[in-house]
Design a protein around this motif. Sequence first.
Motif, PDB file in Angstrom:
ATOM      1  N   GLN A  18       0.671  -1.182  -0.027  1.00  0.00           N
ATOM      2  CA  GLN A  18      -0.024  -0.015  -0.073  1.00  0.00           C
ATOM      3  C   GLN A  18       0.876   1.288   0.144  1.00  0.00           C
ATOM      4  N   VAL A  19       0.732   2.177  -0.996  1.00  0.00           N
ATOM      5  CA  VAL A  19       1.438   3.182  -1.289  1.00  0.00           C
ATOM      6  C   VAL A  19       0.844   4.479  -0.502  1.00  0.00           C
ATOM      7  N   LEU A  20       1.393   5.316  -0.060  1.00  0.00           N
ATOM      8  CA  LEU A  20       0.563   6.719   0.298  1.00  0.00           C
ATOM      9  C   LEU A  20       1.668   7.868  -0.245  1.00  0.00           C
ATOM     10  N   THR A  21       0.960   8.508  -1.318  1.00  0.00           N
ATOM     11  CA  THR A  21       2.037   9.589  -2.059  1.00  0.00           C
ATOM     12  C   THR A  21       1.105  10.382  -2.470  1.00  0.00           C
ATOM     13  N   GLY A  22       1.654  11.610  -3.074  1.00  0.00           N
ATOM     14  CA  GLY A  22       0.990  12.846  -3.487  1.00  0.00           C
ATOM     15  C   GLY A  22       0.623  12.861  -4.891  1.00  0.00           C
ATOM     16  N   ALA A  65       1.465  22.129  -5.657  1.00  0.00           N
ATOM     17  CA  ALA A  65       2.385  22.036  -6.459  1.00  0.00           C
ATOM     18  C   ALA A  65       3.199  23.032  -6.696  1.00  0.00           C
ATOM     19  N   SER A  66       4.468  22.776  -6.751  1.00  0.00           N
ATOM     20  CA  SER A  66       5.609  24.125  -6.888  1.00  0.00           C
ATOM     21  C   SER A  66       7.136  23.371  -6.732  1.00  0.00           C
ATOM     22  N   HIS A  67       7.913  23.609  -7.743  1.00  0.00           N
ATOM     23  CA  HIS A  67       9.247  23.009  -7.777  1.00  0.00           C
ATOM     24  C   HIS A  67      10.218  24.080  -8.391  1.00  0.00           C
ATOM     25  N   LEU A 124       9.633  29.521  -0.286  1.00  0.00           N
ATOM     26  CA  LEU A 124       8.416  29.498   0.278  1.00  0.00           C
ATOM     27  C   LEU A 124       7.505  28.743  -0.422  1.00  0.00           C
ATOM     28  N   ARG A 125       7.509  28.726  -1.825  1.00  0.00           N
ATOM     29  CA  ARG A 125       6.621  27.845  -2.609  1.00  0.00           C
ATOM     30  C   ARG A 125       7.047  26.426  -2.414  1.00  0.00           C
ATOM     31  N   ARG A 126       8.538  26.149  -2.400  1.00  0.00           N
ATOM     32  CA  ARG A 126       9.134  24.719  -2.066  1.00  0.00           C
ATOM     33  C   ARG A 126       8.568  24.235  -0.642  1.00  0.00           C
ATOM     34  N   PHE A 127       8.745  25.037   0.368  1.00  0.00           N
ATOM     35  CA  PHE A 127       8.221  24.730   1.832  1.00  0.00           C
ATOM     36  C   PHE A 127       6.689  24.425   1.748  1.00  0.00           C
ATOM     37  N   SER A 128       6.027  25.101   0.874  1.00  0.00           N
ATOM     38  CA  SER A 128       4.660  25.088   0.770  1.00  0.00           C
ATOM     39  C   SER A 128       4.354  23.712   0.125  1.00  0.00           C
ATOM     40  N   ASN A 129       5.049  23.306  -0.759  1.00  0.00           N
ATOM     41  CA  ASN A 129       4.774  22.034  -1.333  1.00  0.00           C
ATOM     42  C   ASN A 129       5.019  20.941  -0.616  1.00  0.00           C
ATOM     43  N   TYR A 130       6.344  21.008   0.192  1.00  0.00           N
ATOM     44  CA  TYR A 130       6.589  19.825   1.385  1.00  0.00           C
ATOM     45  C   TYR A 130       5.694  19.808   2.287  1.00  0.00           C
ATOM     46  N   ALA A 131       5.173  20.938   2.952  1.00  0.00           N
ATOM     47  CA  ALA A 131       4.334  21.075   4.042  1.00  0.00           C
ATOM     48  C   ALA A 131       2.807  20.677   3.892  1.00  0.00           C
ATOM     49  N   VAL A 178       9.529   4.531   4.930  1.00  0.00           N
ATOM     50  CA  VAL A 178       9.255   5.769   4.827  1.00  0.00           C
ATOM     51  C   VAL A 178      10.695   6.449   3.937  1.00  0.00           C
ATOM     52  N   ASN A 179      10.085   6.970   2.640  1.00  0.00           N
ATOM     53  CA  ASN A 179      11.188   7.785   2.185  1.00  0.00           C
ATOM     54  C   ASN A 179      11.395   9.166   2.825  1.00  0.00           C
ATOM     55  N   TYR A 180      12.409   9.538   3.571  1.00  0.00           N
ATOM     56  CA  TYR A 180      12.756  10.470   4.565  1.00  0.00           C
ATOM     57  C   TYR A 180      12.678  11.893   4.047  1.00  0.00           C
ATOM     58  N   SER A 181      12.910  12.111   2.731  1.00  0.00           N
ATOM     59  CA  SER A 181      12.826  13.423   2.224  1.00  0.00           C
ATOM     60  C   SER A 181      11.908  13.795   1.339  1.00  0.00           C
ATOM     61  N   PRO A 182      11.029  14.998   1.709  1.00  0.00           N
ATOM     62  CA  PRO A 182      11.189  15.731   2.761  1.00  0.00           C
ATOM     63  C   PRO A 182      10.879  15.605   3.933  1.00  0.00           C
TER      64      PRO A 182
END
Length: 414
Positions: free
Chosen positions: A35-39, A74-76, A81-88, A110-114
């Motif tokens: 079972q995968v949990l992802t975005g 979604a932002s890369h 700020l936008r990258r942090f928003s993506n992670y959070a 668990v893929n530790y990053s981010p």
Amino acid sequence: MRFGILSQWFDPEPGPAALPGVLARSLVERGHDVQVLTGFPNYPTGIIPDTYRGRRRSDEVQEGVSIRRVALYASHDSSSLRRFSNYASFGLSATINGLRPLAGLDAIWVNYSPITVALPMWAARFLLRVPHVVHVLDLWPDTLLASGFARHGPLYAPPMRALQYWTNAMYRTASSVAYISPSVGGILHDRGVSRDKLHYVPMWADENIFRPTYQDLRRELGIPDSSVVLLYAGTLGEAQGLASLIDACSLVTDLSFTCIIAGSGVSESSLRTRAAEMGASNVRFLGRLPSEAMPKLMATSDMSYVSLREHPLSRATMPSKTQAALASAKAMLVAATGDVAHVAQQSQGGIVTEPENPTAIAASIRHAHSLGRDELRRMGQRARDYYETEFSVAAGTKRIESLLTMAAKRKVSS
């Protein structure tokens, strides 16, 4: 057994983001329910496909793998700020919209990053009683400094200490902590992770893409068979130190030599400008290519370029293009120090040169050219043999399966 995979990145996202999917399918092949949990997929474009827009979550099954995808911002781009928003946003959304499928699992990888993935990880651990194995693919908070996301100085000291406390808490709650580069194990131990919890588990390549093949793009790209080709394929960012490669290529325009740069990133425009200004006519920029083009692109090259800017973290970094080159049976030109340089030397499949030194890199290109394409091909075969032993999907899956099984047994006995 019933195993979970928790990762912000997953298929169909390319490059390193595709590697959790390789693990998921390999575990299914070994008889496990996964079972995968992802975005919602959005890397590297920052664009979510229309099929997912306006939804909080989506459930699907692909090649025997059950996948719960959740909404995120979604932002890369280069905005911190936008990258942090993506992670959070992924951490929060996965906790709110993604936990139910994780109930009843035996253990989770668990893929530790981010590190915002800790939010659903801890929720699964303490609310659902599911143990987890943390795999440190990028060392935080160090990676923020290496990428320019954060800087040294008094302004950054408090948040960096808070991030260190956060990561230490992730290690404490994990059943095991896996790491992908030998030097990282020593760093984690120095930060308080016990030796018996630490396990060296290097990452693999997507072997459906990165494999030996003789079908290339030389005719399509107008590259003669006599030319020695050096390929850089990956992110064009500051951490890779690619300006020195451009400068080095400008010093070897008298050889039958071509440097191909495939990929995109924040440094692409400046690198193209630099190549024009330096007169590096032997450098070809191809932009980002689809994953299905990668086997032929790798086959076009004689050597794969792996580089890192000098930074304390670079000695403990193992770029994913290392495994891609090894799996493709390609010799490597490594402009880096530390663990990746050791792999090139130990495998006898690479040439190591001084990073960020155009003169030294140019000398290594000349040395590779003098060896000839046949000898570079033999180096590539040694690289492939080394990959089979140390980095293959089969070897990595077996190691992770063992750690997940151990975590599940501890859960039962506790």
